[in-house]
Design a protein around this motif. Structure first.
Motif, PDB file in Angstrom:
ATOM      1  N   ILE A  81       0.914  -0.991  -0.105  1.00 34.36           N
ATOM      2  CA  ILE A  81      -0.069  -0.034   0.097  1.00 34.36           C
ATOM      3  C   ILE A  81       1.019   1.165   0.066  1.00 34.36           C
ATOM      4  N   ASN A  82       0.560   2.229  -0.697  1.00 39.46           N
ATOM      5  CA  ASN A  82       1.424   3.526  -0.890  1.00 39.46           C
ATOM      6  C   ASN A  82       0.602   4.536   0.302  1.00 39.46           C
ATOM      7  N   GLU A  83      -0.735   4.468   0.256  1.00 37.63           N
ATOM      8  CA  GLU A  83      -1.269   5.392   1.215  1.00 37.63           C
ATOM      9  C   GLU A  83      -2.481   5.045   1.819  1.00 37.63           C
ATOM     10  N   VAL A  84      -2.625   5.460   3.224  1.00 36.38           N
ATOM     11  CA  VAL A  84      -3.742   4.820   4.096  1.00 36.38           C
ATOM     12  C   VAL A  84      -4.246   6.322   4.446  1.00 36.38           C
ATOM     13  N   ILE A  85      -5.661   6.385   4.074  1.00 32.67           N
ATOM     14  CA  ILE A  85      -6.252   7.458   4.716  1.00 32.67           C
ATOM     15  C   ILE A  85      -7.373   7.020   5.730  1.00 32.67           C
ATOM     16  N   VAL A  86      -7.646   7.555   6.805  1.00 33.81           N
ATOM     17  CA  VAL A  86      -8.820   7.076   7.861  1.00 33.81           C
ATOM     18  C   VAL A  86      -9.735   8.067   7.489  1.00 33.81           C
ATOM     19  N   TYR A  87     -11.052   7.234   7.429  1.00 34.18           N
ATOM     20  CA  TYR A  87     -12.370   7.862   7.341  1.00 34.18           C
ATOM     21  C   TYR A  87     -13.156   7.404   8.520  1.00 34.18           C
TER      22      TYR A  87
END
Length: 196
Positions: A81-87
């Motif tokens: 994974i390159n990017e993890v964004i929390v929603y």
């Protein structure tokens, strides 16, 4: 009542084909893949083989995962994974009134920087309309998920609206394990599964 208005408004958006995205043009040479994985920890573990196989199938693509606060730690240590964004929408009291606007703002601030060639919501028994909104508002060219009809309660609640936010809807074959259902996305996209 919130669910009813959610259904009516979502149907309106799809019927009018209104893309409520106001993103600036994104560079297409940097194609990306978006996965919305806001599921419980058990489901999250079963989604990791899909992410690994997506990396093998699309080695040069940027892979972004939208997750929940509860499963963030599993994703930030994943080498594919390159990017993890929390929603996090747990604090939103007025579900429909607040959440759709929140989704719009989140998509504009967090997702507009990439050109998403592909968006996937991995297999889960309890589909969320918020996941469908996030994929739709990302602007992904192809948007894949399993049908809401896998869960009769979901289908009764969403009445076909969830499925309409996607370009490609998959059906489950019998009682396949969730790992196999997730890997079916790879086969559906014409990829080869290296390890299940």
């Amino acid at each position: 009542m919130n669910r009813y208005f959610e259904y009516v408004y979502s149907s309106y958006l799809r019927h009018k084909n209104k893309r409520v995205r106001e993103f600036k043009e994104r560079e297409k040479e940097h194609a990306a893949i978006l996965l919305v994985c806001r599921h419980p920890l058990g489901d999250t573990v079963l989604e990791l083989p899909l992410i690994r196989e997506l990396r093998y199938t699309y080695p040069s693509h940027w892979i972004t995962v939208i997750c929940a606060p509860s499963n963030r730690e599993l994703f930030i240590h994943c080498p594919y994974i390159n990017e993890v964004i929390v929603y996090d929408d747990r604090s939103k009291k007025h579900y429909f009134k607040t959440n759709y606007k929140y989704c719009q703002n989140f998509a504009k601030s967090e997702l507009a920087k990439h050109y998403y060639e592909l968006g996937i919501v991995p297999a889960t028994y309890v589909a969320s309309i918020v996941d469908a909104w996030l994929i739709y508002l990302s602007g992904a060219n192809r948007r894949l998920s399993y049908s809401e009809k896998l869960n009769p309660a979901n289908h009764h609640e969403y009445m076909g609206v969830y499925d309409n936010f996607f370009t490609d809807i998959l059906s489950c074959n019998g009682m396949d394990h969730e790992v196999n259902r997730n890997l079916e996305f790879i086969s559906y996209l014409g990829g080869k599964i290296h390890n299940n």
